[in-house]
Enzyme design. Structure first.
Site, PDB file in Angstrom:
ATOM      1  N   ASP A  11       0.840  -1.187   0.000  1.00  0.00           N
ATOM      2  CA  ASP A  11       0.000   0.000   0.000  1.00  0.00           C
ATOM      3  C   ASP A  11       0.883   1.248   0.000  1.00  0.00           C
ATOM      4  O   ASP A  11       1.629   1.489   0.950  1.00  0.00           O
ATOM      5  CB  ASP A  11      -0.884  -0.036   1.255  1.00  0.00           C
ATOM      6  CG  ASP A  11      -1.879   1.093   1.342  1.00  0.00           C
ATOM      7  OD1 ASP A  11      -1.735   2.101   0.615  1.00  0.00           O
ATOM      8  OD2 ASP A  11      -2.801   0.976   2.170  1.00  0.00           O
ATOM      9  N   ILE A  12       0.782   2.043  -1.055  1.00  0.00           N
ATOM     10  CA  ILE A  12       1.632   3.238  -1.163  1.00  0.00           C
ATOM     11  C   ILE A  12       1.368   4.222  -0.031  1.00  0.00           C
ATOM     12  O   ILE A  12       2.256   4.967   0.361  1.00  0.00           O
ATOM     13  CB  ILE A  12       1.489   3.902  -2.549  1.00  0.00           C
ATOM     14  CG1 ILE A  12       2.660   4.854  -2.802  1.00  0.00           C
ATOM     15  CG2 ILE A  12       0.134   4.573  -2.705  1.00  0.00           C
ATOM     16  CD1 ILE A  12       2.819   5.282  -4.240  1.00  0.00           C
ATOM     17  N   ASP A  35      -5.232   7.579  -6.338  1.00  0.00           N
ATOM     18  CA  ASP A  35      -5.639   8.944  -6.008  1.00  0.00           C
ATOM     19  C   ASP A  35      -6.630   8.946  -4.842  1.00  0.00           C
ATOM     20  O   ASP A  35      -6.460   9.672  -3.859  1.00  0.00           O
ATOM     21  CB  ASP A  35      -6.247   9.592  -7.253  1.00  0.00           C
ATOM     22  CG  ASP A  35      -6.448  11.097  -7.138  1.00  0.00           C
ATOM     23  OD1 ASP A  35      -5.815  11.734  -6.279  1.00  0.00           O
ATOM     24  OD2 ASP A  35      -7.225  11.633  -7.947  1.00  0.00           O
ATOM     25  N   SER A 123      -0.698   5.431 -14.616  1.00  0.00           N
ATOM     26  CA  SER A 123      -1.527   5.217 -15.817  1.00  0.00           C
ATOM     27  C   SER A 123      -1.879   3.764 -16.107  1.00  0.00           C
ATOM     28  O   SER A 123      -2.598   3.495 -17.058  1.00  0.00           O
ATOM     29  CB  SER A 123      -0.902   5.847 -17.074  1.00  0.00           C
ATOM     30  OG  SER A 123      -1.012   7.245 -17.036  1.00  0.00           O
ATOM     31  N   THR A 124      -1.400   2.805 -15.307  1.00  0.00           N
ATOM     32  CA  THR A 124      -1.639   1.395 -15.624  1.00  0.00           C
ATOM     33  C   THR A 124      -2.943   0.855 -15.050  1.00  0.00           C
ATOM     34  O   THR A 124      -3.276  -0.302 -15.275  1.00  0.00           O
ATOM     35  CB  THR A 124      -0.478   0.501 -15.148  1.00  0.00           C
ATOM     36  OG1 THR A 124      -0.385   0.592 -13.717  1.00  0.00           O
ATOM     37  CG2 THR A 124       0.836   0.912 -15.788  1.00  0.00           C
ATOM     38  N   ILE A 126      -6.960   2.515 -14.249  1.00  0.00           N
ATOM     39  CA  ILE A 126      -8.144   2.924 -15.003  1.00  0.00           C
ATOM     40  C   ILE A 126      -7.794   3.641 -16.319  1.00  0.00           C
ATOM     41  O   ILE A 126      -8.591   3.646 -17.254  1.00  0.00           O
ATOM     42  CB  ILE A 126      -9.084   3.789 -14.126  1.00  0.00           C
ATOM     43  CG1 ILE A 126     -10.452   3.883 -14.763  1.00  0.00           C
ATOM     44  CG2 ILE A 126      -8.465   5.138 -13.848  1.00  0.00           C
ATOM     45  CD1 ILE A 126     -11.523   4.398 -13.836  1.00  0.00           C
ATOM     46  N   TYR A 127      -6.581   4.207 -16.409  1.00  0.00           N
ATOM     47  CA  TYR A 127      -6.184   4.888 -17.651  1.00  0.00           C
ATOM     48  C   TYR A 127      -5.730   3.905 -18.728  1.00  0.00           C
ATOM     49  O   TYR A 127      -5.443   4.308 -19.843  1.00  0.00           O
ATOM     50  CB  TYR A 127      -5.111   5.931 -17.383  1.00  0.00           C
ATOM     51  CG  TYR A 127      -5.654   7.206 -16.741  1.00  0.00           C
ATOM     52  CD1 TYR A 127      -6.971   7.321 -16.315  1.00  0.00           C
ATOM     53  CD2 TYR A 127      -4.835   8.296 -16.572  1.00  0.00           C
ATOM     54  CE1 TYR A 127      -7.455   8.483 -15.742  1.00  0.00           C
ATOM     55  CE2 TYR A 127      -5.307   9.477 -16.001  1.00  0.00           C
ATOM     56  CZ  TYR A 127      -6.621   9.556 -15.589  1.00  0.00           C
ATOM     57  OH  TYR A 127      -7.093  10.715 -15.032  1.00  0.00           O
TER      58      TYR A 127
END
Length: 175
Positions: A11-12, A35, A123-124, A126-127
């Site tokens: 977990d970041i 986010d 970006s890996t 939902i993008y």
């Protein structure tokens, strides 16, 4: 000298580093995925700082590939560096924008005096950026960062699939 690169599956929001990089959306006002997790765990201080940025310098939001810092609120880090990754396109090469996310985040980290930085796989999610290519771009870009004062970069990934992709590009063998 480029930073020492490490890989963490976890977990970041639990990383004790100088700066956590947030894969933000352009509004800077929270969202899903990394986010949302950063905003939830960091508390209202991060959202308040993002609202101040929107009211002053980023009225239309943060542009893709750019980065900006705020407080880390209740996170065990000192700062959050928000960067907006590109959406994957099968018809347009947007890799320069993804490279820019990592470079700009390191530039902001340098401005903050951060020595340890935790990155998600920008970006890996939902993008839709293909995981293997996203891992390759992340690792290559940070390895090429010779002028940064950051001494350690942690790639913090959520699951085994992402860990394996980053491990392959870092030259680590899977357990």
């Amino acid at each position: 000298m480029s930073p020492r690169l490490t890989l963490v599956q976890g977990d970041i929001t639990e990383q004790e580093v100088d700066a956590i990089v947030n894969a933000a959306n352009s509004s800077l006002l929270g969202g899903g995925g990394v986010d949302g997790a950063i905003h939830r765990r960091g508390g209202p201080e991060i959202l308040a700082a993002c609202r101040e940025l929107r009211a002053s310098h980023y009225g239309k939001g943060l542009a893709t590939g750019q980065a900006v810092a705020t407080t880390a609120g209740r996170l065990p880090a000192r700062h959050v560096i928000h960067t907006v990754g590109p959406r994957w396109s099968p018809t347009e090469d947007r890799s320069a924008l993804l490279v820019s996310c990592y470079r700009e985040s390191l530039r902001v980290a340098d401005e903050l005096g951060a020595r340890t930085v935790a990155f998600p796989a920008i970006s890996t999610g939902i993008y839709g950026w293909p995981l293997d290519d996203g891992a390759r771009i992340a690792v290559e870009t940070v390895r090429q960062a010779r002028t940064t004062s950051v001494t350690q970069v942690r790639f913090v990934v959520f699951d085994e699939r992402a860990r394996a992709a980053f491990a392959a590009h870092l030259g680590e063998t899977a357990p």
